[in-house]
Design a protein around this motif. Structure first.
Motif, PDB file in Angstrom:
ATOM      1  N   UNK A   1       8.405  -1.678 -12.804  1.00 16.98           N
ATOM      2  CA  UNK A   1       8.370  -0.024 -12.913  1.00 16.98           C
ATOM      3  C   UNK A   1       8.186   0.533 -11.506  1.00 16.98           C
ATOM      4  N   UNK A   2       7.443   0.041 -10.447  1.00 14.89           N
ATOM      5  CA  UNK A   2       7.233   0.135  -9.360  1.00 14.89           C
ATOM      6  C   UNK A   2       8.478   0.144  -8.285  1.00 14.89           C
ATOM      7  N   UNK A   3       9.225   0.815  -7.897  1.00 18.03           N
ATOM      8  CA  UNK A   3      10.263   0.422  -6.989  1.00 18.03           C
ATOM      9  C   UNK A   3      10.411   1.504  -6.083  1.00 18.03           C
ATOM     10  N   UNK A   4       9.976   1.273  -4.680  1.00 18.91           N
ATOM     11  CA  UNK A   4      10.125   2.128  -3.523  1.00 18.91           C
ATOM     12  C   UNK A   4      11.149   2.083  -2.662  1.00 18.91           C
ATOM     13  N   UNK A   5      11.836   3.150  -2.396  1.00 19.09           N
ATOM     14  CA  UNK A   5      12.929   2.889  -1.523  1.00 19.09           C
ATOM     15  C   UNK A   5      12.468   2.639  -0.019  1.00 19.09           C
ATOM     16  N   UNK A   6      13.458   1.842   0.723  1.00 21.36           N
ATOM     17  CA  UNK A   6      13.142   1.404   2.108  1.00 21.36           C
ATOM     18  C   UNK A   6      13.098   2.606   2.964  1.00 21.36           C
ATOM     19  N   UNK A   7      12.265   2.628   3.714  1.00 19.78           N
ATOM     20  CA  UNK A   7      11.992   3.878   4.753  1.00 19.78           C
ATOM     21  C   UNK A   7      10.949   4.858   4.281  1.00 19.78           C
ATOM     22  N   UNK A   8      10.246   4.355   3.245  1.00 18.25           N
ATOM     23  CA  UNK A   8       9.090   5.116   2.651  1.00 18.25           C
ATOM     24  C   UNK A   8       7.805   4.519   3.344  1.00 18.25           C
ATOM     25  N   UNK A   9       6.960   5.451   3.846  1.00 22.25           N
ATOM     26  CA  UNK A   9       5.728   5.113   4.175  1.00 22.25           C
ATOM     27  C   UNK A   9       4.662   4.663   2.858  1.00 22.25           C
ATOM     28  N   UNK A  10       3.934   3.870   3.028  1.00 24.62           N
ATOM     29  CA  UNK A  10       3.210   3.130   1.901  1.00 24.62           C
ATOM     30  C   UNK A  10       1.879   2.750   2.508  1.00 24.62           C
ATOM     31  N   UNK A  11       0.725   2.568   1.598  1.00 20.47           N
ATOM     32  CA  UNK A  11      -0.404   1.899   1.936  1.00 20.47           C
ATOM     33  C   UNK A  11      -0.655   0.626   1.244  1.00 20.47           C
ATOM     34  N   UNK A  12      -1.264  -0.356   2.155  1.00 23.51           N
ATOM     35  CA  UNK A  12      -1.407  -1.604   1.244  1.00 23.51           C
ATOM     36  C   UNK A  12      -2.951  -1.935   1.220  1.00 23.51           C
ATOM     37  N   UNK A  13      -3.396  -2.512   0.310  1.00 26.03           N
ATOM     38  CA  UNK A  13      -4.603  -2.876   0.149  1.00 26.03           C
ATOM     39  C   UNK A  13      -4.971  -4.154  -0.550  1.00 26.03           C
ATOM     40  N   UNK A  14      -5.953  -5.042  -0.203  1.00 25.56           N
ATOM     41  CA  UNK A  14      -6.199  -6.462  -0.934  1.00 25.56           C
ATOM     42  C   UNK A  14      -7.421  -6.508  -0.957  1.00 25.56           C
ATOM     43  N   UNK A  15      -8.014  -6.999  -2.201  1.00 23.46           N
ATOM     44  CA  UNK A  15      -9.326  -7.538  -2.424  1.00 23.46           C
ATOM     45  C   UNK A  15      -9.822  -8.470  -1.527  1.00 23.46           C
ATOM     46  N   UNK A  16     -11.219  -8.533  -1.004  1.00 24.87           N
ATOM     47  CA  UNK A  16     -11.452  -9.706  -0.221  1.00 24.87           C
ATOM     48  C   UNK A  16     -11.641 -10.861  -0.931  1.00 24.87           C
ATOM     49  N   UNK A  17     -11.860 -10.941  -2.105  1.00 28.05           N
ATOM     50  CA  UNK A  17     -11.839 -12.308  -2.899  1.00 28.05           C
ATOM     51  C   UNK A  17     -10.413 -12.778  -3.071  1.00 28.05           C
ATOM     52  N   UNK A  18      -9.460 -12.027  -2.741  1.00 29.00           N
ATOM     53  CA  UNK A  18      -8.007 -12.493  -2.621  1.00 29.00           C
ATOM     54  C   UNK A  18      -7.399 -12.856  -1.263  1.00 29.00           C
ATOM     55  N   UNK A  19      -8.253 -12.769  -0.306  1.00 28.17           N
ATOM     56  CA  UNK A  19      -7.833 -13.201   1.107  1.00 28.17           C
ATOM     57  C   UNK A  19      -8.352 -14.645   1.266  1.00 28.17           C
ATOM     58  N   UNK A  20      -7.426 -15.548   1.166  1.00 26.70           N
ATOM     59  CA  UNK A  20      -7.627 -16.870   1.173  1.00 26.70           C
ATOM     60  C   UNK A  20      -7.777 -17.544   2.709  1.00 26.70           C
ATOM     61  N   UNK A  21      -8.728 -18.146   3.188  1.00 29.15           N
ATOM     62  CA  UNK A  21      -8.854 -18.845   4.402  1.00 29.15           C
ATOM     63  C   UNK A  21      -8.459 -20.183   4.410  1.00 29.15           C
ATOM     64  N   UNK A  22      -7.531 -20.479   5.028  1.00 29.98           N
ATOM     65  CA  UNK A  22      -6.686 -21.944   5.180  1.00 29.98           C
ATOM     66  C   UNK A  22      -7.071 -22.622   6.190  1.00 29.98           C
ATOM     67  N   UNK A  23      -7.541 -23.826   6.091  1.00 33.97           N
ATOM     68  CA  UNK A  23      -7.801 -24.672   7.139  1.00 33.97           C
ATOM     69  C   UNK A  23      -6.762 -24.606   8.196  1.00 33.97           C
ATOM     70  N   UNK A  24      -6.864 -24.458   9.605  1.00 36.18           N
ATOM     71  CA  UNK A  24      -6.222 -24.423  10.694  1.00 36.18           C
ATOM     72  C   UNK A  24      -5.862 -25.901  11.133  1.00 36.18           C
ATOM     73  N   UNK A  25      -4.553 -25.868  11.351  1.00 34.37           N
ATOM     74  CA  UNK A  25      -4.246 -27.450  12.014  1.00 34.37           C
ATOM     75  C   UNK A  25      -3.156 -27.971  10.645  1.00 34.37           C
TER      76      UNK A  25
END
Length: 377
Positions: free
Chosen positions: A353-377
């Motif tokens: 139901x959420x469809x935003x037209x290209x060119x529209x300014x938006x704000x993004x947010x993500x909960x810290x528990x959803x930010x995954x640290x992936x091993x480098x290498x």
């Protein structure tokens, strides 16, 4: 129940010929795979083409002879390179469904399914009524009941694949090996069969190893997943754990879709890790892996469905970005937006139901528990 220990299988990629053995190039299809499969478990080998998953399955079945390693099923040793043990495929008593149909063309659908039971030794063969009941049950599960009397060659490709599956299911083996058995089915039937096969596996208490390159199939059906890459197993775990806490970048890329953001660790406070990126600071609080040291390189994985996109700025200032919608795609059950945030392009996934037209300014947010640290290498 099944134990695979340090399995290695290589091939001569030069074709042999008159070249000296020291000049021939060996390609390792399996580079030392080890895993256990518990009784009643549906264990999936998942990975791209050429990763070694089918070679591993064929080695368990006895259709490939590994270079080294050991395979045991319960108290039976199926293969042991060190002791020279290699039980023939027809003596391993395993059920197997290939990608090809491998059905009996001169038999009816019913007789194809009943054949493995019909040829059992007399002291192990079920009574005729039990054979009929078992055959009718798997024909119903695989939606082939109405074709029971039809010659097997008069089925469509998808129906023949289901017939091969039914024939393996009917013997209820100690271990069932499935090599992409749903690959020839249409999308809707394939989705239905995933749940039906899982239900039947649970009802019968079957132990199975399932090979697929389809991540959705693996997530839906598996008790545990082993993700393979280049002949090696990169991670083994339950579907949710593998998806939410990938052990490597490859796993994060292959299982689902991820936005990868590079940065440098700014601070560590318990399980909270702050990472400075090219577009500001992100905080991770997944707490599943040991945090890297301050000043170390970091790689963050953000799943599209974990990122909230809104037309208005929320109250939180942690893990927030502002950007512009670059493109959108309607997926049926979701809408994907690609948002330009400075030098980054971030993919988000939200309710259709959420469809935003290209060119529209938006704000993004993500909960810290959803930010995954992936091993480098």
């Amino acid at each position: 129940m099944l134990n695979v220990d340090n399995l290695v299988k290589s091939f001569d990629s030069t074709g042999g010929g008159r070249k000296r053995a020291t000049e021939r190039k060996r390609v390792y299809a399996i580079g030392g795979a080890s895993f256990d499969v518990q009784e009643g478990e549906l264990f999936t080998l998942l990975g791209p083409s050429g990763c070694g998953k089918t070679t591993t399955l064929r080695s368990i079945a006895g259709l490939e002879r590994p270079d080294s390693g050991r395979i045991t099923l319960g108290d039976r040793v199926l293969f042991d390179a060190g002791k020279g043990v290699n039980v023939a495929a027809n003596r391993r008593e395993l059920g197997m469904v290939f990608q090809s149909y491998a059905i009996w063309p001169h038999m009816s659908v019913f007789k194809n399914v009943s054949f493995p039971l019909d040829v059992l030794p007399r002291n192990r063969r079920p009574k005729r009524q039990e054979i009929s009941e078992r055959v009718e049950r798997v024909l119903q599960v695989t939606e082939l009941s109405e074709y029971a009397a039809r010659p097997a060659t008069k089925l469509s490709g998808g129906q023949q694949q289901r017939l091969a599956l039914a024939r393996a299911l009917v013997i209820q083996p100690d271990l069932m090996l499935l090599d992409e058995p749903l690959s020839n089915l249409d999308a809707k039937l394939r989705e239905n069969m995933r749940f039906e096969l899982k239900r039947l596996q649970r009802e019968l208490g079957l132990t199975a190893i399932y090979v697929t390159h389809d991540q959705s199939e693996a997530l839906v059906m598996s008790s545990r997943i082993a993700v393979m890459n280049g002949g090696n197993i990169e991670q083994i775990g339950k579907p949710r754990a593998v998806y939410t806490n990938p052990a490597t970048k490859f796993v994060a890329e292959f299982i689902g879709t991820s936005n990868f953001v590079k940065g440098v660790v700014a601070s560590v406070d318990g399980d909270e890790v702050a990472v400075d990126t090219v577009e500001g600071r992100l905080v991770s609080k997944c707490g599943e892996v040991p945090p890297p040291a301050v000043g170390a390189d970091a790689l963050l994985s953000l799943r599209p469905e974990s990122i909230d996109v809104s037309l208005t700025q929320g109250p939180s200032t942690v893990n927030t970005w502002s950007g512009q919608v670059l493109t959108r795609a309607f997926m049926g059950d979701a809408v994907d937006h690609v948002v330009g945030v400075g030098k980054l392009e971030i993919r988000t996934r939200s309710n259709p139901t959420q469809s935003i037209e290209p060119g529209t300014r938006v704000h993004l947010s993500v909960d810290p528990t959803k930010v995954i640290l992936v091993p480098v290498g």
